[in-house]
Motif scaffolding. Sequence first.
Motif, PDB file in Angstrom:
ATOM      1  N   SER A 142     -10.319   1.342  -5.260  1.00  0.00           N
ATOM      2  CA  SER A 142      -9.471   0.283  -5.824  1.00  0.00           C
ATOM      3  C   SER A 142      -7.794   0.726  -5.784  1.00  0.00           C
ATOM      4  O   SER A 142      -7.719   2.056  -5.649  1.00  0.00           O
ATOM      5  N   VAL A 143      -7.199  -0.126  -5.408  1.00  0.00           N
ATOM      6  CA  VAL A 143      -5.654   0.033  -5.092  1.00  0.00           C
ATOM      7  C   VAL A 143      -4.969  -0.825  -6.345  1.00  0.00           C
ATOM      8  O   VAL A 143      -5.149  -2.134  -6.617  1.00  0.00           O
ATOM      9  N   PRO A 144      -4.398  -0.094  -7.313  1.00  0.00           N
ATOM     10  CA  PRO A 144      -3.761   1.304  -7.237  1.00  0.00           C
ATOM     11  C   PRO A 144      -4.568   2.149  -8.182  1.00  0.00           C
ATOM     12  O   PRO A 144      -4.015   3.396  -8.148  1.00  0.00           O
ATOM     13  N   GLU A 145      -5.513   1.835  -8.706  1.00  0.00           N
ATOM     14  CA  GLU A 145      -6.321   2.768  -9.520  1.00  0.00           C
ATOM     15  C   GLU A 145      -6.797   4.047  -8.766  1.00  0.00           C
ATOM     16  O   GLU A 145      -6.644   5.061  -9.241  1.00  0.00           O
ATOM     17  N   ASP A 146      -7.342   3.911  -7.586  1.00  0.00           N
ATOM     18  CA  ASP A 146      -7.840   5.075  -7.000  1.00  0.00           C
ATOM     19  C   ASP A 146      -6.522   5.491  -5.902  1.00  0.00           C
ATOM     20  O   ASP A 146      -6.686   6.734  -5.823  1.00  0.00           O
ATOM     21  N   VAL A 147      -6.092   4.834  -5.242  1.00  0.00           N
ATOM     22  CA  VAL A 147      -5.091   5.266  -4.207  1.00  0.00           C
ATOM     23  C   VAL A 147      -3.912   4.374  -4.444  1.00  0.00           C
ATOM     24  O   VAL A 147      -4.135   2.830  -4.528  1.00  0.00           O
ATOM     25  N   ILE A 148      -2.592   4.651  -4.431  1.00  0.00           N
ATOM     26  CA  ILE A 148      -1.468   3.890  -4.519  1.00  0.00           C
ATOM     27  C   ILE A 148      -1.229   3.355  -3.040  1.00  0.00           C
ATOM     28  O   ILE A 148      -1.210   4.481  -1.900  1.00  0.00           O
ATOM     29  N   VAL A 149      -0.760   2.277  -2.512  1.00  0.00           N
ATOM     30  CA  VAL A 149      -0.415   2.001  -1.108  1.00  0.00           C
ATOM     31  C   VAL A 149       1.004   1.426  -1.203  1.00  0.00           C
ATOM     32  O   VAL A 149       1.137   0.246  -2.180  1.00  0.00           O
ATOM     33  N   THR A 150       1.904   1.782  -0.413  1.00  0.00           N
ATOM     34  CA  THR A 150       3.243   0.962  -0.156  1.00  0.00           C
ATOM     35  C   THR A 150       3.350   0.681   1.334  1.00  0.00           C
ATOM     36  O   THR A 150       2.837   1.113   2.018  1.00  0.00           O
ATOM     37  N   GLY A 151       4.329  -0.285   1.378  1.00  0.00           N
ATOM     38  CA  GLY A 151       4.656  -0.905   2.661  1.00  0.00           C
ATOM     39  C   GLY A 151       6.175  -0.840   2.829  1.00  0.00           C
ATOM     40  O   GLY A 151       6.840  -0.051   2.262  1.00  0.00           O
ATOM     41  N   PHE A 152       6.666  -1.660   3.884  1.00  0.00           N
ATOM     42  CA  PHE A 152       8.077  -1.516   4.265  1.00  0.00           C
ATOM     43  C   PHE A 152       8.305  -2.860   4.901  1.00  0.00           C
ATOM     44  O   PHE A 152       7.935  -3.166   5.855  1.00  0.00           O
ATOM     45  N   ASP A 153       9.289  -3.842   4.484  1.00  0.00           N
ATOM     46  CA  ASP A 153       9.905  -4.737   5.125  1.00  0.00           C
ATOM     47  C   ASP A 153       9.905  -6.129   4.210  1.00  0.00           C
ATOM     48  O   ASP A 153      10.467  -6.919   4.349  1.00  0.00           O
ATOM     49  N   ASN A 154       8.927  -6.120   3.389  1.00  0.00           N
ATOM     50  CA  ASN A 154       8.812  -7.252   2.480  1.00  0.00           C
ATOM     51  C   ASN A 154       8.457  -8.419   3.040  1.00  0.00           C
ATOM     52  O   ASN A 154       8.933  -9.682   3.035  1.00  0.00           O
ATOM     53  N   ALA A 155       7.764  -8.494   4.072  1.00  0.00           N
ATOM     54  CA  ALA A 155       7.056  -9.378   4.995  1.00  0.00           C
ATOM     55  C   ALA A 155       6.073 -10.302   4.081  1.00  0.00           C
ATOM     56  O   ALA A 155       5.689  -9.935   2.973  1.00  0.00           O
ATOM     57  N   LEU A 156       5.798 -11.717   4.824  1.00  0.00           N
ATOM     58  CA  LEU A 156       4.832 -12.355   4.053  1.00  0.00           C
ATOM     59  C   LEU A 156       3.621 -11.875   3.434  1.00  0.00           C
ATOM     60  O   LEU A 156       3.164 -12.135   2.400  1.00  0.00           O
ATOM     61  N   VAL A 157       3.078 -10.972   4.347  1.00  0.00           N
ATOM     62  CA  VAL A 157       1.952 -10.446   3.783  1.00  0.00           C
ATOM     63  C   VAL A 157       1.803  -9.596   2.876  1.00  0.00           C
ATOM     64  O   VAL A 157       1.098  -9.277   2.049  1.00  0.00           O
TER      65      VAL A 157
END
Length: 623
Positions: A221-236
């Motif tokens: 589960s994200v973020p309960e088990d693992v935090i995930v981040t990105g970069f660009d603020n794309a549509l996805v």
Amino acid sequence: MDYKIAFFMHEWNHEIANSMLRGIKKYVTEHDSVAVHVFDSMGNFGTDDVDNSDFQIFNLPYVGDYDGIIIEGNRGWSQEKRQELANRAINKGKPVVALNHQLDGCIYMGTDNASAMRAIVDHVIEVHGAKNMAFVRGAFNSKEARDRELAFRSSCEAHGIDEYDTTYYGNSWTKANGTNAAKSIYSISREDGEKLPDAVICANDASASGVIEYFKEHGVSVPEDVIVTGFDNALVAKTMDPRITTVDRDYARQSYLAVQTVIAQLQPSAGIVNRINSPSELILGKSCGCSNGLEDLRKLTIRYQNMNACIRNFTSVQSKVSPYLGSSDNLYEALDVIEKCAPDLEAGNMYLVINGMYMDYFEYPDSVRHYGKVMHLMACSDNKLKCDTEHIYTTFDRKTLLPDDIINQLNMVTFYPLKLGSVCIGYVAMTEFSKVPEFDILEGAFNLYDNLIESVRQSKVLSDMNQKLAPVYMTDQKTGMVNRFGIQFKAKQLFDEMLEEGTKVYISYIDIDNMRMINEKYGYENGDNALRTTAKLIKKCIGNIASMGIRYGADEFVTITDHSIRDELMEDLENLKFDEAFAYPYNLTIGEVTVVQGDGQTLQNAIDAADDQMFNLKKKKRS
């Protein structure tokens, strides 16, 4: 217009490209003394081996005609090619702004990747208490990717996170990059019993989406088990559940500032500027545990509606063009269809320009790899203009890009290439900003236009060729054999049929020795006698109907047979010379090769090979 700027864009991410165009449109709307011409190659992603035709749109304008230029591109447009373009302007004393990729002699403008990435990592550590971290890299050959990775390392170090508590994965910008990283992280935790990292920091949103989806599929589960981040603020990033924490780079603001910077550099008071950091913003989402509620819902709803409208428009274009693909040889008709499609693109007036060289070499355009000096406006949505019987509205010098009375009235126009393979067909100019490019609809429509024009060309050439060949008699008058015109229509068909039946095919290349000397010394009548005699000998050796003799050249013959004729032909020649006294020296040289099913040899390949063999034998004779 007081100022004219050229904006060169090779961007595979159409969402980014659309944002750039939006920023330019905003600037020229606010500053009516400035005109911006955008040259958009609709760049490819994932390879440096981009066909040269992709870049010909950048050779269309004369850089010296502009007050300054802006260059935006991704790694599919090599540093060398970008620098070459920049140098063309620099050598003429023009200011150049390079967006997101540094070029020598240019003002760099782009996101401060290091500070933006540190903002993400600092937030995850300070607010969410992450201590064990994984980093998913971007492409190894990207400076942006390297800057983000170094910032991740420095932020971890600043917070006392030991390097043993950080791991690194991946080497590209793709979703699959993230999927593979998540798979490795998950496998290690399952096999070695190690705890999952507190956070997976990704170099871009596409990779982050791959991580999240893989974790979801495997019960993480994200973020309960693992935090995930990105970069660009794309549509996805906006549409992913959970919404991805990321950095918004505000490309519209970036392009706006780029034009503003060029104009500022043209002022007498301009100082020396080497680097400008464009604004960026940390966007907090559920993927790190920060809920911003329904922040993007309204925007996503509008975007969804726009996308549906664009899909309907593209379907309309497709339905208009498709009936003519492969079935029409009428260019006038095809250009009429393209004009009817213009309203579906929602980009103001559309002007379709055909390269004069493409029209000059219409039958064989393979060598047309660049734009010529003359252009033909052959389709447009401007109802005030009228075309001639060839659907040409006007012919003009390439230097003006569009007819003077049109282009001088425009403060923004975007030029897109029309090409097929390496052939440079022309370009399309659009006068208004449109939402269509964001969803790749524009590129899809232009691909249809490319294929329609080329399909019409091929059909027209084939039709003309058939008409020309219809009256041509495919039998050589002197020898009664099939002539060279018959190779495509008769010989190739026989060759293919024999191979399909499993027959071993013999290709012989027969040359009359010293034919020039016979004609010049003994007269052309004796030369004609040599031709007829050779044809008679060949016909005797060929024997059955599953074979063919061809007069291939002035003194050359080719045979297609199911048996070898070389020895028999030479024996018959010697017997004939014994029985008859020739008034001239008469001899033959024969090259012979065999082809069987599965060799992959074409008829022409086999003929060339037999010719080479014959030539080598002739050289031995002379020596």
